[in-house]
Design an enzyme around this catalytic site. Structure first.
Site, PDB file in Angstrom:
ATOM      1  N   LYS A  36       0.821  -1.225   0.000  1.00 19.38           N
ATOM      2  CA  LYS A  36       0.000   0.000   0.000  1.00 19.38           C
ATOM      3  C   LYS A  36       0.846   1.263   0.000  1.00 19.38           C
ATOM      4  O   LYS A  36       0.415   2.296  -0.522  1.00 19.38           O
ATOM      5  CB  LYS A  36      -0.943   0.005   1.196  1.00 19.38           C
ATOM      6  CG  LYS A  36      -0.254   0.101   2.550  1.00 19.38           C
ATOM      7  CD  LYS A  36      -1.258   0.135   3.694  1.00 19.38           C
ATOM      8  CE  LYS A  36      -0.545   0.273   5.035  1.00 19.38           C
ATOM      9  NZ  LYS A  36      -1.498   0.352   6.159  1.00 19.38           N
ATOM     10  N   ARG A 130      -6.048  -1.172  18.146  1.00 22.59           N
ATOM     11  CA  ARG A 130      -6.604  -1.006  16.813  1.00 22.59           C
ATOM     12  C   ARG A 130      -7.505  -2.218  16.586  1.00 22.59           C
ATOM     13  O   ARG A 130      -8.374  -2.497  17.405  1.00 22.59           O
ATOM     14  CB  ARG A 130      -5.493  -0.855  15.760  1.00 22.59           C
ATOM     15  CG  ARG A 130      -5.975  -0.076  14.520  1.00 22.59           C
ATOM     16  CD  ARG A 130      -4.893   0.135  13.485  1.00 22.59           C
ATOM     17  NE  ARG A 130      -4.636  -1.072  12.707  1.00 22.59           N
ATOM     18  CZ  ARG A 130      -3.832  -1.118  11.649  1.00 22.59           C
ATOM     19  NH1 ARG A 130      -3.201  -0.026  11.256  1.00 22.59           N
ATOM     20  NH2 ARG A 130      -3.646  -2.242  10.989  1.00 22.59           N
TER      21      ARG A 130
END
Length: 358
Positions: A36, A130
């Site tokens: 990414k 997270r």
């Protein structure tokens, strides 16, 4: 048009890949290359594809996985799937990271429609807060339900550290992942293929004299270390690697002698923030043609150390070049070293050109 642009040195990047790949394979770790950061750019993918020690390509965007379907690397969706993208996940991802039973049920139904078996890695939250199961019993309850499914295979466990809560990986917290693996084996007689012990921030454990990567961790997900030549728990550069495989170049469009303090009443800037200035008298200021639409000010640094970053609007980056030895002219380029964030944002920006050298 050629500017602004990000310049990628293939030779340096290839050497970075080789160094980290050798380090991980020496520790019997499989490698998931995270794509990414460079927006799965085809020329970088081609270079990564040449590395035989990379087993998996991981990305948070299904669009990126779709773009390199011709690669023989296994494709992994590393962001939790959206229910709205479940058909694409089954079609284009070999493996996905998951923490919600509701989503896994949708994946199972869609995999049945596509006549596939889809592998999942169950994410565990070890304190970074997270994604992932925080309570172990919730994880075990989920596993019990997934084992009833016909088209989902539990492939492994994973953890994410440092990305949100900045929690440093350690033998203690990663040891909890091994404890969970052992409990799963005992409860369900289930052997897991992948125990993914985090990202580039876990690399320092391979060299630490006081802390070690726990036995049983067999995979790391590497993004920033390949690109910028450093581990990311403490930000230490590897001497054997290149920190400048990626360089940002921007062109000067104005050079003027101007005050350092704006004239008039100060309100808010284009982003709704009220800036603060220090009056340093007149200075030689220049503007380069790039702005916060493309890159955050804090994510780049001029390679000419005599240049000071002053600020930026959406399309203009303002610099103080008063004390530079080089006599810059309009049309000259200024080069910037890059952080993970700036590589990510400039590769995402269609306004920043991509140049590959060597």
């Amino acid at each position: 048009m050629k500017n602004p642009r990000i310049v990628v040195d293939r030779t340096k990047l290839r050497e970075n890949l080789a160094f980290i790949a050798s380090k991980l394979t020496d520790h019997a770790l499989s490698i998931m290359a995270v794509t990414k950061v460079f927006n799965a750019h085809p020329q970088v993918i081609a270079l990564y594809d040449e590395c035989p020690d990379i087993t998996y390509f991981g990305d948070s965007r299904i669009e990126n996985l779709m773009s390199y379907q011709n690669s023989k690397k296994q494709k992994v969706l590393i962001r939790l799937p959206m229910i709205s993208e479940v058909p694409e996940v089954i079609q284009y991802a070999d493996i996905s990271f998951n923490s919600e039973l509701t989503t896994i049920r949708q994946l199972d139904q869609e995999a049945a429609k596509q006549k596939k078996t889809h592998r999942i890695v169950l994410m565990v939250d070890l304190g970074d807060l997270r994604e992932g199961f925080f309570e172990r019993e919730e994880l075990y309850d989920c596993i019990q339900e997934v084992l009833k499914m016909d088209n989902i295979q539990i492939y492994g466990l994973g953890v994410n550290l440092t990305c949100y809560g900045a929690i440093i990986p350690s033998s203690k917290n990663l040891g909890n992942l091994i404890e969970i693996q052992n409990e799963i084996k005992q409860r369900f007689d289930l052997s897991l293929e992948m125990i993914s012990g985090g990202n580039s921030s876990s690399l320092y454990l391979l060299d630490s004299p006081t802390d070690i990567l726990p036995e049983g961790i067999n995979n790391l997900r590497i993004g920033e270390s390949f690109v910028l030549g450093r581990e990311t728990a403490y930000g230490a550069d590897y001497e054997q690697m290149h920190q400048d495989a990626f360089t940002l170049a921007a062109e000067i469009v104005e050079i003027k002698e101007k005050p350092s303090y704006p004239v008039g009443e100060i309100g808010v800037d284009a982003f709704g923030k009220k800036p603060h200035y220090v009056d340093k008298g007149n200075m030689k200021r220049c503007i380069v043609a790039i702005g916060q639409q493309d890159v955050a000010l804090d994510d780049i640094a001029p390679k000419d150390k005599a240049i000071e970053l002053l600020g930026a609007s959406s399309d203009h980056l303002l610099l103080d070049i008063t004390h530079t030895k080089q006599e810059y002219q309009v049309g000259d380029e200024i080069e910037f070293s890059m952080s993970y964030g700036s590589v990510l944002s400039t590769f995402t920006s269609k306004y920043v050109k991509k140049e590959f050298i060597r």
